[in-house]
Design an enzyme around this catalytic site. Structure first.
Site, PDB file in Angstrom:
ATOM      1  N   LYS A 160      50.072  34.325  46.386  1.00 22.83           N
ATOM      2  CA  LYS A 160      50.424  34.345  44.954  1.00 22.83           C
ATOM      3  C   LYS A 160      51.146  35.650  44.584  1.00 22.83           C
ATOM      4  CE  LYS A 160      46.107  33.832  43.635  1.00 22.83           C
ATOM      5  NZ  LYS A 160      45.434  33.841  44.954  1.00 22.83           N
ATOM      6  N   ARG A 219      41.268  30.966  36.487  1.00 24.23           N
ATOM      7  CA  ARG A 219      40.443  30.806  37.680  1.00 24.23           C
ATOM      8  C   ARG A 219      39.149  30.064  37.385  1.00 24.23           C
ATOM      9  NH1 ARG A 219      42.395  35.582  40.830  1.00 24.23           N
ATOM     10  NH2 ARG A 219      41.119  35.672  42.683  1.00 24.23           N
ATOM     11  N   ARG A 249      46.193  42.416  55.847  1.00 23.15           N
ATOM     12  CA  ARG A 249      46.975  42.813  54.659  1.00 23.15           C
ATOM     13  C   ARG A 249      46.910  44.325  54.433  1.00 23.15           C
ATOM     14  NH1 ARG A 249      46.118  40.100  48.903  1.00 23.15           N
ATOM     15  NH2 ARG A 249      43.934  40.658  49.291  1.00 23.15           N
ATOM     16  N   ARG A 301      42.717  46.801  51.040  1.00 22.49           N
ATOM     17  CA  ARG A 301      41.915  46.531  49.844  1.00 22.49           C
ATOM     18  C   ARG A 301      40.432  46.448  50.191  1.00 22.49           C
ATOM     19  NH1 ARG A 301      44.497  41.807  46.190  1.00 22.49           N
ATOM     20  NH2 ARG A 301      42.384  40.996  46.283  1.00 22.49           N
ATOM     21  N   ARG A 342      34.795  35.323  48.529  1.00 23.68           N
ATOM     22  CA  ARG A 342      35.884  35.000  47.591  1.00 23.68           C
ATOM     23  C   ARG A 342      36.306  33.531  47.760  1.00 23.68           C
ATOM     24  NH1 ARG A 342      39.925  39.518  49.287  1.00 23.68           N
ATOM     25  NH2 ARG A 342      41.368  38.455  47.895  1.00 23.68           N
TER      26      ARG A 342
END
Ligand code: AP5
Length: 238
Positions: free
Chosen positions: A17, A92, A130, A168, A179
């Site tokens: 996203k 969400r 990431r 992160r 998550r």
């Protein structure tokens, strides 16, 4: 009256996203609203609310609706949203979708929903690789094809501004799994809600193609949906 573009990027954590929003905000010339970025910024303040937000986000749970809803309602009133905006990570929950529906209806805005479909195994691999630039926000995937290996130096610095890339806090595998559980439980019903609300929703395959190829497909869908804005030059030409 021109229907100002509102693109809802929907999909599980790590589906791309943020990557798509960063590509599309440039080509479409619209604002990018990332609730995750806004919450991370608030969390970094170190005050009591910030610490509480950091705790929630590091556990992989969702932040309460009241706070996120207020933040978004305020954000879409900002001048840079006048030409349209991309929602990345919102709504969400069904409550958030309800609030958004009311806000958009009041402004006669018809959203376009893009559902990025990516298998959970791909997501776990992606998020463990990431890296992000703390200065400009650029995203990198050290174990994916999002970025050519040659573009990421051995010392993991941003190719644009040389900042040291960071990982992160919520990208540890056990948090990613939490998550994904929150996504399954609280967020997947939102897609059904958005479809039932009559919004245009498209599934876009997000696992096996380069980000730029996916962005081109989404851009076409946006231009198709908001063709009047395009023909009057209100959407920036790519
Ligand atoms: P948020 O920051 O929104 O995180 P998320 O939705 O979990 O999504 P991510 O940012 O992890 O992934 P993404 O889909 O943007 O993928 P990306 O482009 O980075 O939320 C974080 C937390 O904040 C939540 O857990 C919650 O606590 C809170 N929060 C936020 N919004 C909230 C809300 N509305 N309500 C309540 N709480 C909220 O890509 C991932 C990786 O894949 C990158 O390395 C990238 O380079 C790579 N990649 C991208 N595209 C491709 C591709 N096509 N091929 C290969 N690799 C790719």
């Amino acid at each position: 009256m021109m229907n100002r573009p509102c693109l809802i990027l929907f999909g599980p954590p790590g589906s791309g996203k943020g990557t798509q929003a960063k590509l599309l905000r440039q080509s479409l010339g619209v604002a990018h609203i990332s609730t995750g970025d806004m919450l991370r910024e608030r969390a970094s303040s170190g005050d009591q609310l910030g610490l509480e937000l950091a705790r929630i986000m590091q556990s992989g749970s969702l932040v309460p609706d009241e706070m996120v809803n207020l933040m978004v309602a305020d954000r879409i009133e900002q001048p840079d949203c006048a030409g349209g905006f991309i929602l990345d990570g919102f709504p969400r929950t069904v409550d958030q979708a309800r609030l958004l529906g009311g806000l958009l209806e009041a402004k006669a805005i018809e959203p376009l929903v893009i559902h990025l479909k990516v298998d959970y195994n791909v997501i776990i691999a992606r998020l463990s690789g990431r890296r992000q630039c703390p200065s400009c926000g650029a995203l990198y995937g050290v174990s994916s094809n999002a970025l050519k290996a040659s573009e990421l130096t051995a010392s993991e610095v941003c190719v644009s501004d040389g900042s040291k890339l960071v990982i992160r806090d919520d990208d540890r595998e056990e948090v990613v799994r939490e998550r994904l559980k929150a996504y399954e439980r609280q967020t997947t019903p939102v897609l059904e809600y958005l479809r039932n609300a009559g919004y245009t929703c498209w599934d876009v395959e997000g696992a096996s193609r380069a980000p730029q190829v996916i962005a081109r497909e989404i851009e076409q869908l946006v231009r198709q949906k908001y063709s009047k804005a395009v023909s009057t030059g209100e959407l920036k030409k790519a």
